[in-house]
Write a protein that holds these residues in place. Structure first.
Motif, PDB file in Angstrom:
ATOM      1  N   LEU A 153       0.837  -1.198   0.000  1.00 31.96           N
ATOM      2  CA  LEU A 153       0.000   0.000   0.000  1.00 31.96           C
ATOM      3  C   LEU A 153       0.873   1.250   0.000  1.00 31.96           C
ATOM      4  CD1 LEU A 153      -2.572  -1.076   2.750  1.00 31.96           C
ATOM      5  CD2 LEU A 153      -2.948  -1.080   0.279  1.00 31.96           C
ATOM      6  N   ARG A 154       0.335   2.319  -0.564  1.00 36.55           N
ATOM      7  CA  ARG A 154       0.990   3.618  -0.461  1.00 36.55           C
ATOM      8  C   ARG A 154       0.086   4.551   0.326  1.00 36.55           C
ATOM      9  NH1 ARG A 154       0.544   4.093  -6.209  1.00 36.55           N
ATOM     10  NH2 ARG A 154       2.815   4.038  -6.301  1.00 36.55           N
ATOM     11  N   SER A 155       0.694   5.533   0.954  1.00 35.34           N
ATOM     12  CA  SER A 155      -0.046   6.457   1.798  1.00 35.34           C
ATOM     13  C   SER A 155      -1.129   7.181   1.004  1.00 35.34           C
ATOM     14  CB  SER A 155       0.918   7.485   2.412  1.00 35.34           C
ATOM     15  OG  SER A 155       0.209   8.518   3.057  1.00 35.34           O
ATOM     16  N   THR A 156      -2.324   7.230   1.591  1.00 33.72           N
ATOM     17  CA  THR A 156      -3.373   8.043   0.980  1.00 33.72           C
ATOM     18  C   THR A 156      -3.091   9.531   1.164  1.00 33.72           C
ATOM     19  OG1 THR A 156      -4.700   7.971   3.004  1.00 33.72           O
ATOM     20  CG2 THR A 156      -5.124   6.262   1.355  1.00 33.72           C
ATOM     21  N   LEU A 157      -2.324   9.855   2.216  1.00 32.61           N
ATOM     22  CA  LEU A 157      -1.940  11.235   2.476  1.00 32.61           C
ATOM     23  C   LEU A 157      -0.753  11.611   1.607  1.00 32.61           C
ATOM     24  CD1 LEU A 157      -2.119  13.828   4.280  1.00 32.61           C
ATOM     25  CD2 LEU A 157      -0.486  12.714   5.808  1.00 32.61           C
ATOM     26  N   HIS A 158      -0.872  12.699   0.869  1.00 30.80           N
ATOM     27  CA  HIS A 158       0.259  13.189   0.092  1.00 30.80           C
ATOM     28  C   HIS A 158       1.154  14.000   1.033  1.00 30.80           C
ATOM     29  CE1 HIS A 158      -1.293  12.570  -4.182  1.00 30.80           C
ATOM     30  NE2 HIS A 158      -2.178  12.002  -3.363  1.00 30.80           N
ATOM     31  N   PRO A 159       2.411  13.643   1.153  1.00 36.59           N
ATOM     32  CA  PRO A 159       3.282  14.349   2.107  1.00 36.59           C
ATOM     33  C   PRO A 159       3.494  15.787   1.699  1.00 36.59           C
ATOM     34  CG  PRO A 159       4.589  12.938   0.685  1.00 36.59           C
ATOM     35  CD  PRO A 159       3.142  12.627   0.382  1.00 36.59           C
ATOM     36  N   ARG A 160       3.616  16.637   2.680  1.00 36.25           N
ATOM     37  CA  ARG A 160       3.953  18.031   2.387  1.00 36.25           C
ATOM     38  C   ARG A 160       5.363  18.126   1.841  1.00 36.25           C
ATOM     39  NH1 ARG A 160       5.873  22.910   3.721  1.00 36.25           N
ATOM     40  NH2 ARG A 160       4.444  24.694   3.688  1.00 36.25           N
ATOM     41  N   ARG A 161       6.261  17.267   2.372  1.00 37.46           N
ATOM     42  CA  ARG A 161       7.656  17.206   1.904  1.00 37.46           C
ATOM     43  C   ARG A 161       8.055  15.740   1.792  1.00 37.46           C
ATOM     44  NH1 ARG A 161      11.148  19.934   6.340  1.00 37.46           N
ATOM     45  NH2 ARG A 161       9.607  18.888   7.661  1.00 37.46           N
ATOM     46  N   THR A 162       8.547  15.350   0.653  1.00 35.44           N
ATOM     47  CA  THR A 162       9.068  13.983   0.542  1.00 35.44           C
ATOM     48  C   THR A 162      10.476  13.882   1.121  1.00 35.44           C
ATOM     49  OG1 THR A 162       9.897  14.447  -1.687  1.00 35.44           O
ATOM     50  CG2 THR A 162       7.698  13.456  -1.502  1.00 35.44           C
ATOM     51  N   ASP A 163      11.101  15.024   1.388  1.00 36.38           N
ATOM     52  CA  ASP A 163      12.447  15.025   1.968  1.00 36.38           C
ATOM     53  C   ASP A 163      12.419  15.421   3.443  1.00 36.38           C
ATOM     54  OD1 ASP A 163      11.723  17.648   1.591  1.00 36.38           O
ATOM     55  OD2 ASP A 163      13.656  18.290   0.761  1.00 36.38           O
ATOM     56  N   LEU A 164      11.323  15.108   4.127  1.00 32.60           N
ATOM     57  CA  LEU A 164      11.236  15.377   5.560  1.00 32.60           C
ATOM     58  C   LEU A 164      12.465  14.793   6.251  1.00 32.60           C
ATOM     59  CD1 LEU A 164       8.001  14.928   7.663  1.00 32.60           C
ATOM     60  CD2 LEU A 164      10.195  14.141   8.546  1.00 32.60           C
ATOM     61  N   PRO A 165      13.217  15.606   7.009  1.00 32.20           N
ATOM     62  CA  PRO A 165      14.494  15.124   7.553  1.00 32.20           C
ATOM     63  C   PRO A 165      14.322  14.049   8.623  1.00 32.20           C
ATOM     64  CG  PRO A 165      13.995  17.323   8.367  1.00 32.20           C
ATOM     65  CD  PRO A 165      12.972  17.018   7.321  1.00 32.20           C
ATOM     66  N   ILE A 166      15.131  13.010   8.506  1.00 33.53           N
ATOM     67  CA  ILE A 166      15.152  11.910   9.474  1.00 33.53           C
ATOM     68  C   ILE A 166      16.524  11.895  10.126  1.00 33.53           C
ATOM     69  CG2 ILE A 166      14.969   9.423   9.801  1.00 33.53           C
ATOM     70  CD1 ILE A 166      13.199   9.369   7.270  1.00 33.53           C
ATOM     71  N   LEU A 167      16.539  12.085  11.441  1.00 33.19           N
ATOM     72  CA  LEU A 167      17.785  12.082  12.205  1.00 33.19           C
ATOM     73  C   LEU A 167      17.839  10.807  13.037  1.00 33.19           C
ATOM     74  CD1 LEU A 167      16.651  15.184  11.958  1.00 33.19           C
ATOM     75  CD2 LEU A 167      18.605  15.694  13.401  1.00 33.19           C
ATOM     76  N   VAL A 168      19.023  10.256  13.171  1.00 34.42           N
ATOM     77  CA  VAL A 168      19.192   8.986  13.875  1.00 34.42           C
ATOM     78  C   VAL A 168      19.965   9.211  15.166  1.00 34.42           C
ATOM     79  CG1 VAL A 168      20.139   6.641  13.741  1.00 34.42           C
ATOM     80  CG2 VAL A 168      19.144   7.701  11.697  1.00 34.42           C
ATOM     81  N   ALA A 169      19.382   8.785  16.273  1.00 36.45           N
ATOM     82  CA  ALA A 169      20.065   8.864  17.565  1.00 36.45           C
ATOM     83  C   ALA A 169      21.036   7.697  17.690  1.00 36.45           C
ATOM     84  CB  ALA A 169      19.048   8.816  18.705  1.00 36.45           C
ATOM     85  N   ALA A 170      22.241   7.980  18.147  1.00 42.89           N
ATOM     86  CA  ALA A 170      23.258   6.933  18.228  1.00 42.89           C
ATOM     87  C   ALA A 170      24.342   7.329  19.216  1.00 42.89           C
ATOM     88  CB  ALA A 170      23.877   6.681  16.845  1.00 42.89           C
ATOM     89  N   GLU A 171      24.901   6.317  19.900  1.00 43.30           N
ATOM     90  CA  GLU A 171      25.995   6.553  20.836  1.00 43.30           C
ATOM     91  C   GLU A 171      27.241   5.743  20.485  1.00 43.30           C
ATOM     92  OE1 GLU A 171      24.865   7.360  25.189  1.00 43.30           O
ATOM     93  OE2 GLU A 171      23.223   6.091  24.475  1.00 43.30           O
ATOM     94  N   GLY A 172      27.066   4.461  20.176  1.00 46.69           N
ATOM     95  CA  GLY A 172      28.209   3.607  19.889  1.00 46.69           C
ATOM     96  C   GLY A 172      28.806   3.877  18.525  1.00 46.69           C
ATOM     97  N   PRO A 173      30.061   3.504  18.299  1.00 44.96           N
ATOM     98  CA  PRO A 173      30.752   3.798  17.039  1.00 44.96           C
ATOM     99  C   PRO A 173      30.023   3.283  15.801  1.00 44.96           C
ATOM    100  CG  PRO A 173      32.313   3.034  18.693  1.00 44.96           C
ATOM    101  CD  PRO A 173      30.964   2.848  19.289  1.00 44.96           C
ATOM    102  N   LYS A 174      29.531   2.045  15.838  1.00 39.25           N
ATOM    103  CA  LYS A 174      28.851   1.492  14.669  1.00 39.25           C
ATOM    104  C   LYS A 174      27.525   2.209  14.420  1.00 39.25           C
ATOM    105  CE  LYS A 174      30.905  -3.130  14.997  1.00 39.25           C
ATOM    106  NZ  LYS A 174      30.622  -4.581  15.175  1.00 39.25           N
ATOM    107  N   ASN A 175      26.824   2.552  15.498  1.00 38.19           N
ATOM    108  CA  ASN A 175      25.553   3.265  15.356  1.00 38.19           C
ATOM    109  C   ASN A 175      25.773   4.659  14.786  1.00 38.19           C
ATOM    110  OD1 ASN A 175      25.406   1.243  17.613  1.00 38.19           O
ATOM    111  ND2 ASN A 175      23.249   1.761  17.502  1.00 38.19           N
TER     112      ASN A 175
END
Length: 341
Positions: A153-175
């Motif tokens: 399925l694809r979202s019925t809602l059309h996004p306001r931005r397809t490039d909405l920023p996604i930030l990743v929380a991480a502490e360890g070196p690999k993360n």
């Protein structure tokens, strides 16, 4: 360097004066406000409520716990809020830890790196209005088995931005390397501008795996406790309880990611003592064991002049947004020192 306001997660109830605090931060030129979640208040609802009282500040989650929602559910919430706020959402996600994931969500905690990679990929597909397909181990789509009626399925809602920023929380070196490889930003916890060589190496490792290298506008959003007081030790005391909780009590003796952060800074013996006190129920002793030198690695404590001097290291660091809390005086002081108003 920009300033952000941390709202964190609530204790027994909503803190008083949240709307006034958020409006003050916006008036002072703060770039963003950031909520969190642990096992009480959630991250999205306060942002929706407070976002309605603002017009400019970005609305960030620091962080949304992956085990709290499927990737599709997180994408739905983020896209909905992005529409309501006229495109102000910054979506911070993280794996949390086994204590919360298994104890609160009743879910397993396997392979956090692989889960994060899969989760973020599905998030991006959902926000881009792609039909959701995934043959991954953790979030297979459509669900295999069951009724057999599931379909992409694809979202019925059309996004306001397809490039909405996604930030990743991480502490360890690999993360951290993974955050550089797949994220639009990295959310560290207990980052120190004085001991960040291993972070820089991990980020470069991740950027090297990314087509085109480091993307323009890559963010590093870091929470920093600020305590202004003519008495440095009194200011540090207001940070020690928080650090003792994370070093000593957030996790088990065998698995505590926050402990490892400070151990990598050279405080292994101190961390062992803090953890021993904390796990034995001697929380006050654990806090007293946190040395001022450790506090000063990750926080700004003391008189205004001392904070102004130490702020230079942060402005020269990897941090693009320093996220702080505090009363109106603290917010005004930092706005003046950083130059946001």
């Amino acid at each position: 360097m920009q300033l952000g306001l941390t709202l964190g997660y609530w204790g027994a109830g909503p803190p008083p004066g949240l709307v006034e605090q958020v409006r003050a931060a916006e008036d002072l030129g703060f770039d963003s406000i950031w909520t969190a979640e642990a096992y009480g208040s959630d991250a999205f609802t306060p942002l929706a409520w407070l976002g309605a009282s603002t017009s400019r500040v970005r609305l960030g989650t620091s962080i949304v716990q992956m085990s709290a929602r499927t990737p599709a559910a997180t994408a739905m919430a983020a896209m909905t809020l992005d529409h309501l706020s006229d495109g102000r959402v910054a979506l911070g996600v993280g794996a949390s830890g086994p204590q919360v994931v298994e104890g609160w969500y009743g879910a397993p905690y396997p392979k956090p790196l692989a889960r994060t990679r899969e989760y973020v990929r599905i998030l991006r597909d959902a926000i881009a209005r792609e039909k959701l397909r995934s043959d991954g181990e953790h979030y297979p789509l459509p669900y295999p088995g069951g009724t057999g009626l599931g379909k992409p399925l694809r979202s019925t809602l059309h996004p306001r931005r397809t490039d909405l920023p996604i930030l990743v929380a991480a502490e360890g070196p690999k993360n951290v390397a993974l955050a550089a490889e797949i994220g639009d930003g990295w959310i560290p916890l207990f980052y120190s501008p004085y001991d960040d060589g291993h972070y820089r190496a991990s980020l470069e490792e991740g950027f090297a795996r990314r087509e085109g290298g480091r993307p323009e506008g890559y963010e590093v959003v870091c929470m920093v406790q600020v305590e202004i007081d003519d008495d440095v030790e009194a200011a540090a005391d207001r940070v020690r309880d928080h650090l003792a909780l994370y070093i000593g009590g957030m996790g088990s003796k065998e698995v505590n990611f926050h402990y490892r952060v400070f151990a990598r800074m050279g405080f292994d013996d101190e961390c062992a003592a803090i953890q021993e006190h904390y796990l034995a129920g001697r929380k006050a002793d654990a806090a007293r064991t946190v040395p001022t030198a450790l506090v000063e690695k990750v926080a700004l404590v003391g008189p205004r002049e001392k904070i102004a001097e130490e702020l230079t290291a942060w402005q020269d660091s990897l941090v693009t947004t320093m996220v702080i809390g505090g009363d109106r005086t603290t917010l005004e002081t930092m706005a003046d020192l950083v130059g946001t108003r």
